[in-house]
Design a protein around this motif. Structure first.
Motif, short mmCIF file in Angstrom:
data_model
loop_
_atom_site.label_atom_id
_atom_site.label_comp_id
_atom_site.label_asym_id
_atom_site.label_seq_id
_atom_site.Cartn_x
_atom_site.Cartn_y
_atom_site.Cartn_z
N LYS A 140 -8.85 1.53 -3.88
CA LYS A 140 -8.99 3.00 -3.89
C LYS A 140 -7.81 3.69 -4.54
CE LYS A 140 -11.59 2.82 0.45
NZ LYS A 140 -11.56 3.18 1.90
N ARG A 141 -6.72 2.95 -4.79
CA ARG A 141 -5.54 3.53 -5.40
C ARG A 141 -5.81 3.88 -6.86
NH1 ARG A 141 -4.56 3.48 -0.66
NH2 ARG A 141 -2.58 3.02 0.34
N GLU A 148 -8.68 -1.17 0.53
CA GLU A 148 -7.77 -0.03 0.45
C GLU A 148 -7.05 0.01 -0.89
OE1 GLU A 148 -7.43 2.53 2.59
OE2 GLU A 148 -9.16 1.61 3.58
N LEU A 149 -6.63 -1.14 -1.37
CA LEU A 149 -5.91 -1.21 -2.65
C LEU A 149 -6.80 -0.75 -3.81
CD1 LEU A 149 -3.19 -2.05 -3.93
CD2 LEU A 149 -4.18 -4.32 -4.28
N LEU A 157 0.81 -1.21 0.00
CA LEU A 157 0.00 0.00 0.00
C LEU A 157 0.85 1.27 0.00
CD1 LEU A 157 -2.85 -1.03 2.46
CD2 LEU A 157 -3.02 -0.76 -0.02
#
Length: 199
Positions: free
Chosen positions: A50-51, A47-48, A13
């Motif tokens: 959203k990159r 979370e990934l 991340l």
């Protein structure tokens, strides 16, 4: 496992590690018997996603291939993992591209188990007009594999999904609406008949 997953997740991340090579073991953690490990893996992928550019999209084909060959992952676990991960692919361009890439993976393996895994992943995609056109065009890559009953059942499910989408009035992008022509619907029916004959 939890400590290792936390370290690897943090490094990916934060850009210290590239996801390639590390993603399959992290994806396998989604089905870990320890619920805290599985929850941590789910959080990582959220979370990934959203990159910028949604890195999950780029990592999926290799991750599918790697976990399909993993004897420690059952068919049920594989399906659960990729039903979750494919849910992060929502952009039309990414879904269309992924359908093409996965279709081409059939020819790279002689293992019926891998064929069935790829076919399952294809059933998870949304078959609006552009995706339907791609899966029809890619038939040379999987026509041999259609002799396998489990693979054929997946493609029959795809045909049903595409019929429902193309014949409905649900929301879709302007490009998909423009591509949804009577000719495409006729091609879909001819494709479905050819798939049935190949089985």
């Amino acid at each position: 496992r939890k400590a290792t997953l936390m370290v690897v997740s943090h490094m990916i991340l934060n850009g210290v590690l590239k996801g390639r090579g590390q993603m399959a073991p992290v994806a396998a953690c989604l089905e870990d018997t320890n619920s805290r490990v599985a929850d941590l893996a789910r959080l990582f992928f959220h979370e990934l996603s959203k990159r910028a550019g949604n890195p999950i999209y780029n990592l999926l084909p290799d991750t599918i291939s790697q976990l399909s060959r993993d004897a420690g992952i059952s068919a049920a676990q594989f399906r659960s993992i990729f039903k979750f991960l494919l849910g992060f692919i929502s952009k039309d361009q990414q879904t269309v591209s992924l359908v093409g890439k996965l279709s081409q993976r059939f020819a790279e393996s002689m293992d019926p188990h891998t064929w069935r895994d790829i076919a399952y992943c294809l059933t998870c995609m949304p078959y609006q007009a552009k995706c339907t056109a791609v899966i029809i065009k890619q038939r040379p890559h999987y026509k041999v594999q259609l002799q396998d009953d489990a693979v054929y059942e997946c493609f029959a499910a795809i045909a049903g999904k595409a019929r429902k989408t193309l014949g409905g009035t649900g929301r879709s992008s302007a490009k998909n609406q423009a591509a949804n022509t009577p000719e495409l619907r006729e091609e879909l029916e001819e494709w479905a008949r050819k798939c049935e004959r190949l089985n």
